[in-house]
Enzyme design. Structure first.
Site, PDB file in Angstrom:
ATOM      1  N   LYS A  30      35.332   4.092  -2.580  1.00  0.00           N
ATOM      2  CA  LYS A  30      35.198   5.542  -2.616  1.00  0.00           C
ATOM      3  C   LYS A  30      36.522   6.186  -3.021  1.00  0.00           C
ATOM      4  O   LYS A  30      37.527   6.037  -2.342  1.00  0.00           O
ATOM      5  CB  LYS A  30      34.782   6.076  -1.247  1.00  0.00           C
ATOM      6  CG  LYS A  30      34.567   7.581  -1.267  1.00  0.00           C
ATOM      7  CD  LYS A  30      34.033   8.080   0.051  1.00  0.00           C
ATOM      8  CE  LYS A  30      35.122   8.443   1.020  1.00  0.00           C
ATOM      9  NZ  LYS A  30      35.881   9.649   0.643  1.00  0.00           N
ATOM     10  N   ASP A  59      33.960  10.860  -4.722  1.00  0.00           N
ATOM     11  CA  ASP A  59      33.644  11.788  -3.623  1.00  0.00           C
ATOM     12  C   ASP A  59      34.412  13.093  -3.809  1.00  0.00           C
ATOM     13  O   ASP A  59      35.422  13.320  -3.152  1.00  0.00           O
ATOM     14  CB  ASP A  59      34.046  11.095  -2.301  1.00  0.00           C
ATOM     15  CG  ASP A  59      33.753  11.935  -1.078  1.00  0.00           C
ATOM     16  OD1 ASP A  59      32.935  12.856  -1.160  1.00  0.00           O
ATOM     17  OD2 ASP A  59      34.353  11.648  -0.024  1.00  0.00           O
ATOM     18  N   LYS A  61      32.722  16.179  -3.860  1.00  0.00           N
ATOM     19  CA  LYS A  61      31.953  17.240  -3.167  1.00  0.00           C
ATOM     20  C   LYS A  61      31.950  18.554  -3.942  1.00  0.00           C
ATOM     21  O   LYS A  61      32.499  19.570  -3.483  1.00  0.00           O
ATOM     22  CB  LYS A  61      32.514  17.472  -1.766  1.00  0.00           C
ATOM     23  CG  LYS A  61      32.582  16.220  -0.892  1.00  0.00           C
ATOM     24  CD  LYS A  61      33.037  16.578   0.515  1.00  0.00           C
ATOM     25  CE  LYS A  61      33.175  15.380   1.416  1.00  0.00           C
ATOM     26  NZ  LYS A  61      34.307  14.493   1.115  1.00  0.00           N
ATOM     27  N   LEU A  62      31.305  18.537  -5.097  1.00  0.00           N
ATOM     28  CA  LEU A  62      31.297  19.738  -5.941  1.00  0.00           C
ATOM     29  C   LEU A  62      30.638  20.920  -5.228  1.00  0.00           C
ATOM     30  O   LEU A  62      29.588  20.774  -4.600  1.00  0.00           O
ATOM     31  CB  LEU A  62      30.535  19.467  -7.251  1.00  0.00           C
ATOM     32  CG  LEU A  62      30.972  18.281  -8.105  1.00  0.00           C
ATOM     33  CD1 LEU A  62      30.138  18.229  -9.385  1.00  0.00           C
ATOM     34  CD2 LEU A  62      32.453  18.349  -8.431  1.00  0.00           C
ATOM     35  N   ASP A  64      30.233  25.016  -6.403  1.00  0.00           N
ATOM     36  CA  ASP A  64      30.595  26.121  -7.294  1.00  0.00           C
ATOM     37  C   ASP A  64      29.311  26.777  -7.761  1.00  0.00           C
ATOM     38  O   ASP A  64      28.223  26.470  -7.241  1.00  0.00           O
ATOM     39  CB  ASP A  64      31.425  25.572  -8.479  1.00  0.00           C
ATOM     40  CG  ASP A  64      32.456  26.587  -8.961  1.00  0.00           C
ATOM     41  OD1 ASP A  64      32.062  27.741  -9.229  1.00  0.00           O
ATOM     42  OD2 ASP A  64      33.652  26.242  -9.062  1.00  0.00           O
ATOM     43  N   THR A 118      31.065  15.372   8.668  1.00  0.00           N
ATOM     44  CA  THR A 118      31.083  14.665   9.961  1.00  0.00           C
ATOM     45  C   THR A 118      32.267  15.084  10.844  1.00  0.00           C
ATOM     46  O   THR A 118      32.338  14.700  12.003  1.00  0.00           O
ATOM     47  CB  THR A 118      31.121  13.141   9.741  1.00  0.00           C
ATOM     48  OG1 THR A 118      32.037  12.869   8.685  1.00  0.00           O
ATOM     49  CG2 THR A 118      29.773  12.598   9.396  1.00  0.00           C
ATOM     50  N   GLY A 207      37.017   4.220   6.253  1.00  0.00           N
ATOM     51  CA  GLY A 207      38.369   4.386   5.719  1.00  0.00           C
ATOM     52  C   GLY A 207      39.399   3.805   6.646  1.00  0.00           C
ATOM     53  O   GLY A 207      39.733   2.613   6.582  1.00  0.00           O
ATOM     54  N   ARG A 208      39.893   4.645   7.561  1.00  0.00           N
ATOM     55  CA  ARG A 208      41.021   4.253   8.416  1.00  0.00           C
ATOM     56  C   ARG A 208      40.859   2.926   9.148  1.00  0.00           C
ATOM     57  O   ARG A 208      41.818   2.139   9.185  1.00  0.00           O
ATOM     58  CB  ARG A 208      41.358   5.413   9.377  1.00  0.00           C
ATOM     59  CG  ARG A 208      42.107   6.528   8.664  1.00  0.00           C
ATOM     60  CD  ARG A 208      42.089   7.823   9.426  1.00  0.00           C
ATOM     61  NE  ARG A 208      40.789   8.489   9.345  1.00  0.00           N
ATOM     62  CZ  ARG A 208      40.541   9.709   9.826  1.00  0.00           C
ATOM     63  NH1 ARG A 208      41.509  10.388  10.409  1.00  0.00           N
ATOM     64  NH2 ARG A 208      39.350  10.245   9.697  1.00  0.00           N
TER      65      ARG A 208
END
Ligand code: C5P
Length: 227
Positions: A30, A59, A61-62, A64, A118, A207-208
Protein backbone atom coordinates in the site's frame (compact mmCIF):
# COMPACT_ATOMS: atom_id res chain seq x y z
CA UNK A 1 -8.02 -12.93 2.42
CA UNK A 2 -5.02 -10.88 1.26
CA UNK A 3 -2.43 -9.01 3.31
CA UNK A 4 -1.65 -5.46 2.26
CA UNK A 5 1.45 -3.94 3.86
CA UNK A 6 1.39 -0.16 4.41
CA UNK A 7 4.59 1.53 3.22
CA UNK A 8 4.46 4.49 5.58
CA UNK A 9 8.14 4.85 6.47
CA UNK A 10 9.90 8.25 6.55
CA UNK A 11 12.08 7.73 3.47
CA UNK A 12 11.92 5.89 0.16
CA UNK A 13 15.08 3.98 1.04
CA UNK A 14 13.52 2.65 4.25
CA UNK A 15 10.38 1.61 2.36
CA UNK A 16 12.45 -0.18 -0.29
CA UNK A 17 14.50 -1.83 2.42
CA UNK A 18 11.28 -3.08 4.05
CA UNK A 19 10.02 -4.41 0.70
CA UNK A 20 13.30 -6.26 0.17
CA UNK A 21 12.92 -7.89 3.58
CA UNK A 22 9.42 -9.19 2.84
CA UNK A 23 9.61 -9.73 -0.90
CA UNK A 24 9.35 -13.50 -0.81
CA UNK A 25 5.78 -13.34 0.53
CA UNK A 26 2.60 -13.21 -1.51
CA UNK A 27 1.43 -9.76 -0.43
CA UNK A 28 -0.01 -6.46 -1.66
CA UNK A 29 1.80 -3.18 -0.98
CA UNK A 30 0.00 0.00 0.00
CA UNK A 31 1.46 3.29 -1.17
CA UNK A 32 -0.16 6.11 0.78
CA UNK A 33 -0.13 9.88 0.77
CA UNK A 34 3.23 10.31 2.46
CA UNK A 35 5.14 8.05 0.09
CA UNK A 36 3.33 9.12 -3.06
CA UNK A 37 3.62 12.86 -2.41
CA UNK A 38 7.32 12.46 -1.64
CA UNK A 39 8.43 9.77 -4.06
CA UNK A 40 5.78 9.78 -6.80
CA UNK A 41 5.57 7.44 -9.77
CA UNK A 42 9.27 6.62 -9.55
CA UNK A 43 8.59 4.82 -6.27
CA UNK A 44 5.95 2.66 -7.98
CA UNK A 45 8.51 1.75 -10.64
CA UNK A 46 11.13 0.95 -7.98
CA UNK A 47 8.65 -1.46 -6.35
CA UNK A 48 7.98 -3.19 -9.67
CA UNK A 49 11.74 -3.50 -10.20
CA UNK A 50 12.02 -5.51 -6.98
CA UNK A 51 9.21 -7.78 -8.09
CA UNK A 52 6.97 -7.04 -11.10
CA UNK A 53 4.28 -9.28 -9.60
CA UNK A 54 3.74 -7.12 -6.52
CA UNK A 55 0.19 -5.78 -6.46
CA UNK A 56 0.00 -2.11 -5.54
CA UNK A 57 -2.82 -0.32 -3.73
CA UNK A 58 -2.56 3.45 -4.21
CA UNK A 59 -4.23 4.84 -1.09
CA UNK A 60 -4.83 8.49 -1.98
CA UNK A 61 -8.48 8.67 -0.84
CA UNK A 62 -9.70 11.00 -3.56
CA UNK A 63 -12.22 13.60 -2.41
CA UNK A 64 -13.21 16.42 -4.75
CA UNK A 65 -15.88 17.49 -7.23
CA UNK A 66 -16.99 14.71 -9.63
CA UNK A 67 -15.09 15.94 -12.68
CA UNK A 68 -11.83 16.43 -10.78
CA UNK A 69 -12.12 13.00 -9.18
CA UNK A 70 -12.77 11.35 -12.54
CA UNK A 71 -9.80 13.21 -14.09
CA UNK A 72 -7.60 12.00 -11.24
CA UNK A 73 -8.90 8.43 -11.66
CA UNK A 74 -7.95 8.53 -15.35
CA UNK A 75 -4.46 9.74 -14.43
CA UNK A 76 -4.19 6.88 -11.94
CA UNK A 77 -4.97 4.50 -14.85
CA UNK A 78 -1.61 5.50 -16.35
CA UNK A 79 0.30 4.45 -13.23
CA UNK A 80 -0.36 0.73 -13.58
CA UNK A 81 -1.56 0.23 -10.00
CA UNK A 82 -3.96 -2.56 -9.09
CA UNK A 83 -6.25 -0.75 -6.66
CA UNK A 84 -7.06 2.81 -5.57
CA UNK A 85 -9.69 4.51 -3.43
CA UNK A 86 -11.99 7.50 -3.13
CA UNK A 87 -14.06 8.88 -0.24
CA UNK A 88 -17.69 7.73 -0.30
CA UNK A 89 -18.63 11.03 1.31
CA UNK A 90 -17.72 12.74 -1.99
CA UNK A 91 -21.15 11.44 -3.03
CA UNK A 92 -22.75 9.05 -5.48
CA UNK A 93 -22.48 11.43 -8.44
CA UNK A 94 -18.71 11.65 -7.96
CA UNK A 95 -18.32 7.86 -7.58
CA UNK A 96 -20.49 7.24 -10.65
CA UNK A 97 -18.46 9.72 -12.69
CA UNK A 98 -15.24 7.94 -11.69
CA UNK A 99 -16.62 4.54 -12.70
CA UNK A 100 -18.11 5.77 -15.94
CA UNK A 101 -14.79 7.36 -16.95
CA UNK A 102 -12.93 4.11 -16.24
CA UNK A 103 -15.39 2.04 -18.28
CA UNK A 104 -13.40 2.42 -21.49
CA UNK A 105 -10.31 0.78 -20.01
CA UNK A 106 -10.02 -2.97 -20.33
CA UNK A 107 -7.91 -3.59 -17.24
CA UNK A 108 -9.07 -1.06 -14.73
CA UNK A 109 -7.86 -1.30 -11.13
CA UNK A 110 -10.12 -2.29 -8.23
CA UNK A 111 -11.88 0.85 -6.97
CA UNK A 112 -12.82 1.12 -3.29
CA UNK A 113 -14.61 3.81 -1.29
CA UNK A 114 -13.61 4.86 2.21
CA UNK A 115 -16.60 4.70 4.56
CA UNK A 116 -15.41 5.87 8.00
CA UNK A 117 -11.73 6.29 8.84
CA UNK A 118 -10.68 3.71 11.42
CA UNK A 119 -9.04 6.47 13.47
CA UNK A 120 -12.45 8.00 14.33
CA UNK A 121 -13.97 7.37 17.72
CA UNK A 122 -17.77 7.18 17.78
CA UNK A 123 -17.92 10.62 19.36
CA UNK A 124 -15.61 12.27 16.82
CA UNK A 125 -17.50 10.69 13.95
CA UNK A 126 -20.93 11.85 15.16
CA UNK A 127 -19.62 15.37 15.52
CA UNK A 128 -18.84 15.50 11.80
CA UNK A 129 -21.42 13.20 10.20
CA UNK A 130 -24.27 13.53 12.73
CA UNK A 131 -24.86 9.80 12.62
CA UNK A 132 -23.46 6.73 14.40
CA UNK A 133 -20.50 5.10 12.59
CA UNK A 134 -22.20 1.77 11.89
CA UNK A 135 -25.27 3.37 10.34
CA UNK A 136 -23.34 5.81 8.18
CA UNK A 137 -20.77 3.19 7.11
CA UNK A 138 -23.65 1.00 5.88
CA UNK A 139 -25.13 3.93 3.97
CA UNK A 140 -21.78 4.85 2.39
CA UNK A 141 -21.25 1.22 1.42
CA UNK A 142 -24.69 1.07 -0.22
CA UNK A 143 -23.92 4.27 -2.12
CA UNK A 144 -20.59 2.86 -3.30
CA UNK A 145 -22.21 -0.42 -4.34
CA UNK A 146 -24.97 1.34 -6.24
CA UNK A 147 -22.36 3.54 -7.93
CA UNK A 148 -20.59 0.49 -9.36
CA UNK A 149 -17.49 0.43 -7.14
CA UNK A 150 -15.87 -2.88 -6.21
CA UNK A 151 -15.85 -2.48 -2.45
CA UNK A 152 -15.14 -0.31 0.55
CA UNK A 153 -12.50 0.54 3.11
CA UNK A 154 -14.05 0.05 6.54
CA UNK A 155 -13.25 -1.30 9.97
CA UNK A 156 -13.34 -5.06 10.50
CA UNK A 157 -16.41 -4.51 12.70
CA UNK A 158 -18.43 -3.18 9.76
CA UNK A 159 -17.40 -5.76 7.19
CA UNK A 160 -20.05 -8.44 7.85
CA UNK A 161 -22.95 -5.99 7.95
CA UNK A 162 -21.76 -4.27 4.76
CA UNK A 163 -21.59 -7.57 2.89
CA UNK A 164 -25.08 -8.44 4.09
CA UNK A 165 -26.66 -5.24 2.80
CA UNK A 166 -24.69 -5.10 -0.48
CA UNK A 167 -23.33 -8.34 -1.88
CA UNK A 168 -21.07 -11.01 -0.40
CA UNK A 169 -18.67 -10.37 -3.28
CA UNK A 170 -18.55 -6.64 -2.57
CA UNK A 171 -15.01 -6.32 -1.21
CA UNK A 172 -14.01 -5.03 2.19
CA UNK A 173 -10.51 -3.78 3.00
CA UNK A 174 -9.83 -3.14 6.67
CA UNK A 175 -7.02 -1.08 8.16
CA UNK A 176 -6.65 -0.80 11.92
CA UNK A 177 -5.50 -4.40 12.14
CA UNK A 178 -3.32 -5.32 15.08
CA UNK A 179 -2.59 -8.90 14.07
CA UNK A 180 -1.77 -10.17 17.53
CA UNK A 181 -3.16 -7.40 19.76
CA UNK A 182 -0.22 -4.97 19.34
CA UNK A 183 -0.37 -1.27 20.35
CA UNK A 184 -3.22 0.54 18.54
CA UNK A 185 -1.37 3.87 18.07
CA UNK A 186 -3.85 6.46 16.73
CA UNK A 187 -6.31 3.79 15.54
CA UNK A 188 -9.54 3.53 17.52
CA UNK A 189 -11.37 0.52 16.13
CA UNK A 190 -8.68 -2.15 15.92
CA UNK A 191 -9.22 -5.85 15.32
CA UNK A 192 -6.94 -8.88 15.10
CA UNK A 193 -6.45 -11.24 12.16
CA UNK A 194 -8.78 -13.89 13.56
CA UNK A 195 -11.61 -11.38 13.84
CA UNK A 196 -11.02 -10.06 10.29
CA UNK A 197 -11.13 -13.62 9.01
CA UNK A 198 -14.39 -14.33 10.83
CA UNK A 199 -15.89 -11.18 9.27
CA UNK A 200 -14.96 -12.38 5.73
CA UNK A 201 -12.71 -9.39 5.14
CA UNK A 202 -11.04 -9.50 1.71
CA UNK A 203 -7.95 -7.39 2.46
CA UNK A 204 -6.34 -6.48 5.76
CA UNK A 205 -3.97 -3.53 5.88
CA UNK A 206 -1.12 -3.68 8.37
CA UNK A 207 1.48 -0.97 8.82
CA UNK A 208 3.21 -0.31 12.12
CA UNK A 209 3.04 -3.87 13.54
CA UNK A 210 5.11 -4.96 10.51
CA UNK A 211 7.50 -2.07 9.81
CA UNK A 212 8.22 -1.34 13.47
CA UNK A 213 9.13 -4.96 14.15
CA UNK A 214 12.72 -6.23 14.40
CA UNK A 215 11.82 -8.99 11.96
CA UNK A 216 9.13 -7.85 9.49
CA UNK A 217 9.36 -11.03 7.44
CA UNK A 218 8.57 -13.15 10.49
CA UNK A 219 5.51 -11.02 11.33
CA UNK A 220 4.27 -11.28 7.73
CA UNK A 221 4.80 -15.04 7.79
CA UNK A 222 2.89 -15.38 11.06
CA UNK A 223 -0.01 -13.30 9.72
CA UNK A 224 -0.21 -15.31 6.50
CA UNK A 225 -0.20 -18.55 8.51
CA UNK A 226 -3.41 -17.38 10.19
CA UNK A 227 -5.19 -17.03 6.84
O1 C5P B 1 0.15 1.49 10.99
P1 C5P B 1 -1.26 1.03 10.73
O2 C5P B 1 -1.39 -0.46 10.63
O3 C5P B 1 -2.26 1.67 11.66
O4 C5P B 1 -1.54 1.61 9.27
C1 C5P B 1 -2.81 1.67 8.70
C2 C5P B 1 -2.70 2.25 7.33
O5 C5P B 1 -4.00 2.25 6.74
C3 C5P B 1 -2.19 3.69 7.27
O6 C5P B 1 -1.42 3.80 6.08
C4 C5P B 1 -3.45 4.52 7.13
O7 C5P B 1 -3.26 5.70 6.38
C5 C5P B 1 -4.37 3.57 6.37
N1 C5P B 1 -5.80 3.77 6.53
C6 C5P B 1 -6.42 3.76 7.77
N2 C5P B 1 -7.78 3.93 7.88
C7 C5P B 1 -8.53 4.08 6.77
C8 C5P B 1 -7.91 4.07 5.51
C9 C5P B 1 -6.54 3.89 5.43
O8 C5P B 1 -5.76 3.57 8.77
N3 C5P B 1 -9.84 4.19 6.87
Amino acid sequence: MELCVALDLPTKEENLDLINKIKEHDIWLKVGLRSYIRDGEEFLMDIKKINPDFKIFLDLKLYDIPNTMADAAESIMGLGVDMFNVHASAGKRAMQEVMSRLQKYENRPIVLAVTALTSFSEEEFVEIYESPIAQKADQFAKDAHESGLDGVVCSAYESASIKKITDKNFMTLTPGIRPFGEDAGDQQRVADVAYAKSANVDFIVVGRPIYNSQNPSEVVKKILEQF
